[in-house]
Design a protein around this motif. Structure first.
Motif, mmCIF file in Angstrom:
data_model
loop_
_atom_site.group_PDB
_atom_site.id
_atom_site.type_symbol
_atom_site.label_atom_id
_atom_site.label_comp_id
_atom_site.label_asym_id
_atom_site.label_seq_id
_atom_site.Cartn_x
_atom_site.Cartn_y
_atom_site.Cartn_z
ATOM 1 N N ASP A 770 77.983 45.982 10.103
ATOM 2 C CA ASP A 770 79.551 46.308 9.965
ATOM 3 C C ASP A 770 80.399 45.568 10.822
ATOM 4 O O ASP A 770 80.271 45.437 12.052
ATOM 5 C CB ASP A 770 79.939 47.762 10.465
ATOM 6 N N PRO A 771 81.235 44.465 10.060
ATOM 7 C CA PRO A 771 81.907 43.442 10.966
ATOM 8 C C PRO A 771 83.064 44.161 11.982
ATOM 9 O O PRO A 771 83.364 43.838 12.850
ATOM 10 C CB PRO A 771 82.720 42.695 9.929
ATOM 11 N N ALA A 775 83.439 43.659 15.704
ATOM 12 C CA ALA A 775 84.697 43.045 16.440
ATOM 13 C C ALA A 775 85.257 43.857 17.459
ATOM 14 O O ALA A 775 85.842 43.237 18.420
ATOM 15 C CB ALA A 775 85.740 42.689 15.219
#
Length: 808
Positions: A770-771, A775
């Motif tokens: 999951d980006p 992040a």
């Protein structure tokens, strides 16, 4: 030996000379070792500890596997077939986990029960602490002696350790059985966490429950079967024999065994195989905390080494070898690790005492045997050795490798730069590991939030109070159905009750939806291999769907007219209709169960019955009056807080049916907390471990930047004296800390993606890559690094140019 003693005394003096430095190092190691010790204790109790039987490596578990479904237990009659038809086992036995009400001196207590064959203790090779064990010749037949054994804990707790109890009778439910012995405390249970207080023979179970069909019918596979291999018999031979029995029974009993095969596996092998992923993941996560803690100590050791170079140079000049100096420095690291281990054991003990309080309440007590036993202490000793190597080896080798002349002349600039490079590398790796912890915690937290927001197929926000009840001694049909209807009517008359209902089990209860019934589809022309299906079911009363808020999609709900003498009907789930009746009117269809056709009266939305994560499953609801059960849950929807109504609800149930036993009280909100417990624990514990790891990494970064500022303090003063703005110096220090953090984030991002792949089976609604989570984890790591660098940066700009120039 004298040299080692001298090294220890010198190490103790050196550590005592700098109490603040020592306290910081010991605290870091105590946190790392404590968390790892507690994690190993949990993993050992849940996954790794062998069964409490003699020679557990000889034990095999036999199970039935339906095609395309999970494995399950066996009928008691199937166990008998296996015992008579296999030659690879010196003994084959069966047991089933149940519960009974122990009544003594006017008090009732729900106790965990194993219904066991008479040879159970012979196969387990366990002797009685007092009295004798159950015997095959007396206690294997349903028509044998109604005898029981009790646990050491129950013997002490309810009977005061009275040895005359052996041979006397105790009351279970509404019947009396004879106690023949006491099971020693070294044999608590074969199920992790399940507390067994009674081992009942088949005849004792029938006498206390009148449930002879549990043993005589091929209706529900509720028995676990364990065999002990004969000396010289191999696993493959045993598996072949068991599979052959399964094939024979499939041909003899096609109605129940057509699509069922039998398997046999070594319990210890399967236990270790199942433990590899969860245990490896758990220990890998907490190991990162220990690595970060050891990195802190290594950084402190490197910083202290700069101040000790002259001392080490003098020792070398006086003839000390580099190996001798390294040994001395490693002794200091070992003493630090031992002190850290002592603090870690205290922390682990506290954590293990606190963990059971997090478990959701249930009708039966649980005991996972968490504690600091010999296995856990041996693991802690391994952690001490690992801590010494991680935190002390590299600093000791670098310090002992110093050249004599520069050290005596205090020419350490080049060495200091080299040490700064080493410290920077350590900090970068620490930040990277903290990034892995943050990403792991973020994924599990998002998975939990997604799970909590998922609709379970009913309104989980409703104010619902419930009683899990048992009505012993009543006739199976008319008596049980009438008893629960009286309790429902009495409960519905209470002030604040909107409506009341009851069901055999509530969704996602400990046994919710576990049983299946064989179903045929007489209105469909299906291939031979698809004409029968095992479908899960429940028995529910009128108002069940209205009370829980489950939507009725077609047809009608159950009413009082669906009594025992009325035509047999069922309500089915939407998934069942889609699976078998797509394109047809389900209200014109019927199901054939037990040779009897039952008309479909209604269709309801899919409800998760076993797990909040399961896919929609075909499900059948029967009218409770047509299939009553002595165990059921009475539920009321209230206009106010449901917990406040529980005492009145208990009184109402006992007023209507005096012999009714309340096994558990619950509210729907508390029940859902239990349903979400595993996801919640994963999210909370991973977040706690991540917070600890980030705090330790921040401490390491703070120490590294502070050390750099201290080493360059005169340089900053000169820069300011030559016209540099204090803001420029402030930014210089911040950039130094942020550079290390950024390098750590890059390293951690790559490691996080690889580590997250191991989480895939534990995630729901979010992917391992999951980006957004990655992040946010990177931003959090940068933010913590910025906060850790602020104080050293403020110190750098406080340099006084006048003082610096006077010193020059």
């Amino acid at each position: 030996m004298s040299g080692t003693w001298q090294d220890l005394k010198h190490a103790a003096r050196m550590l005592a000379a700098r109490p603040g430095w020592t306290a910081g190092a010991v605290l870091s190691l105590a946190l790392g070792i404590g968390v790892n010790t507690a994690a190993f204790s949990v993993a050992d109790a849940l996954f790794l500890r062998p069964l409490p039987a003699a020679a557990p490596e000889q034990l095999m578990e036999l199970r039935a596997v339906a095609e395309g479904k999970r494995s399950e237990g066996l009928y008691f009659l199937e166990y008998r077939d296996l015992a008579a038809s296999t030659n690879s086992f010196s003994g084959l036995t069966a047991f089933s986990s149940r519960g009974s009400m122990l009544k003594r001196e006017g008090q009732s207590e729900l106790v965990g029960v194993y219904v066991v064959d008479g040879n159970f203790f012979d196969v387990m090779d366990v002797d009685a602490e007092v009295g004798r064990t159950l015997r095959p010749e007396l206690n294997s037949s349903p028509d044998g002696q109604p005898e029981v054994m009790i646990s050491h804990s129950l013997w002490q707790r309810r009977f005061g350790g009275d040895r005359t109890l052996v041979g006397s009778q105790i009351r279970l439910n509404d019947a009396f059985v004879t106690v023949v012995g006491v099971v020693p405390p070294s044999f608590p249970s074969l199920d992790r966490g399940y507390v067994v207080d009674l081992w009942e023979s088949p005849a004792a179970w029938i006498r206390t429950t009148n449930a002879r069909s549990d043993l005589d019918a091929r209706s529900s596979r509720q028995f676990e079967v364990i065999g002990r291999l004969k000396p010289g018999a191999g696993k493959l031979q045993a598996q072949s024999e068991v599979e052959a029995v399964g094939r024979r029974l499939a041909s003899v009993y096609p109605a129940t065994n057509r699509d069922v095969r039998f398997t046999a596996s070594l319990i210890r092998e399967e236990q270790i195989q199942k433990a590899l992923q969860p245990v490896g993941l758990m220990l890998a996560i907490v190991a990162l905390v220990l690595w970060i803690a050891c990195g802190n100590v290594a950084g402190l050791e490197l910083a202290r080494g700069e101040g000790r170079r002259r001392e080490i140079g003098i020792r070398q000049a006086l003839g000390a070898s580099r190996l001798r100096l390294a040994r001395q420095l490693m002794t200091e690291s070992a003493l630090l690790a031992v002190l850290g281990a002592g603090g870690g054991l205290l922390l682990a003990g506290w954590l293990l005492r606190a963990l059971p309080a997090l478990l959701p309440p249930g009708p039966l007590p649980t005991d996972y045997g968490l504690g600091l036993d010999a296995r856990v202490c041996a693991f802690t000793l391994l952690l001490v050795v690992l801590s010494v190597l991680l935190s002390g080896l590299m600093p000791a080798l670098r310090a002992a490798d110093a050249d004599v002349a520069p050290a005596l002349k205090s020419q350490v600039a080049g060495s200091a730069r080299a040490r700064w490079i080493w410290r920077s590398a350590v900090v970068v790796i620490q930040v990277g590991m903290a990034m892995v912890l943050l990403n792991t915690a973020g994924l599990l937290l998002r998975s939990f939030l997604h799970t909590r927001a998922e609709s379970p197929g009913f309104d989980a926000s409703r104010n619902i109070a419930g009683l899990f009840l048992f009505t012993p001694g009543l006739e199976q049909r008319a008596g049980v159905a009438a008893a629960y209807e009286r309790m429902r009517a009495e409960a519905e008359s209470l002030p604040g009750v909107i409506r009341a209902t009851y069901a055999r089990r509530i969704p996602m209860s400990s046994s919710g939806g576990g049983a299946t019934v064989k179903v045929q589809f007489p209105t469909l022309d299906l291939p031979e291999d698809q004409r029968r299906a095992g479908i899960r079911y429940n028995e529910v009363a009128p108002n069940y769907f209205e009370t829980l808020g489950t939507r009725l999609l077609r047809g009608r709900a159950f009413t009082r007219l669906d009594h025992a003498a009325a035509p047999a009907v069922v309500i089915v789930s939407e998934a069942l209709v889609k699976r078998w009746f797509s394109g047809r009117d389900p209200l014109e269809q019927s199901l054939r169960i037990g040779g009897k056709d039952l008309r479909i009266a209604g269709v309801v939305e899919n409800a998760r019955m076993n797990s909040i994560h399961e896919e929609p499953q075909p499900f059948i609801y029967f009218p409770f009056d047509q299939r009553p059960s002595a165990e059921a849950t009475l539920m009321v929807q209230t206009s106010g807080p449901p917990a406040a109504l529980l005492p009145a609800l208990k009184q109402a149930a006992r007023k209507a049916v005096p012999r009714a036993e309340v096994l558990e009280t619950l509210t729907l909100s508390s029940h859902m907390k239990g349903v979400l417990f595993q996801d919640w624990v994963q999210a909370v514990l991973s977040s706690g471990v991540a917070a600890l790891g980030v705090a330790l990494a921040a401490l390491g970064l703070f120490a590294a930047v502070s050390c750099s500022v201290g080493r360059r303090f005169r340089e900053f003063g000169i820069r300011i004296a030559l016209g540099a703005r204090r803001l420029d110096v402030f930014g210089l220090v911040l950039r130094q800390g942020l550079a290390m953090a950024a390098a750590g984030v890059v390293l951690g991002a790559a490691a996080s993606f690889a580590a997250a792949r191991m989480l895939q089976g534990a995630l729901y609604g979010v992917g391992p890559g999951d980006p957004l989570t990655l992040a946010l984890s990177g931003l959090a790591a940068i933010g913590v690094a910025l906060a850790a660098s602020l104080q050293p940066a403020r110190r750098a700009v406080s340099a006084d140019p006048a003082v610096t120039l006077r010193d020059e």
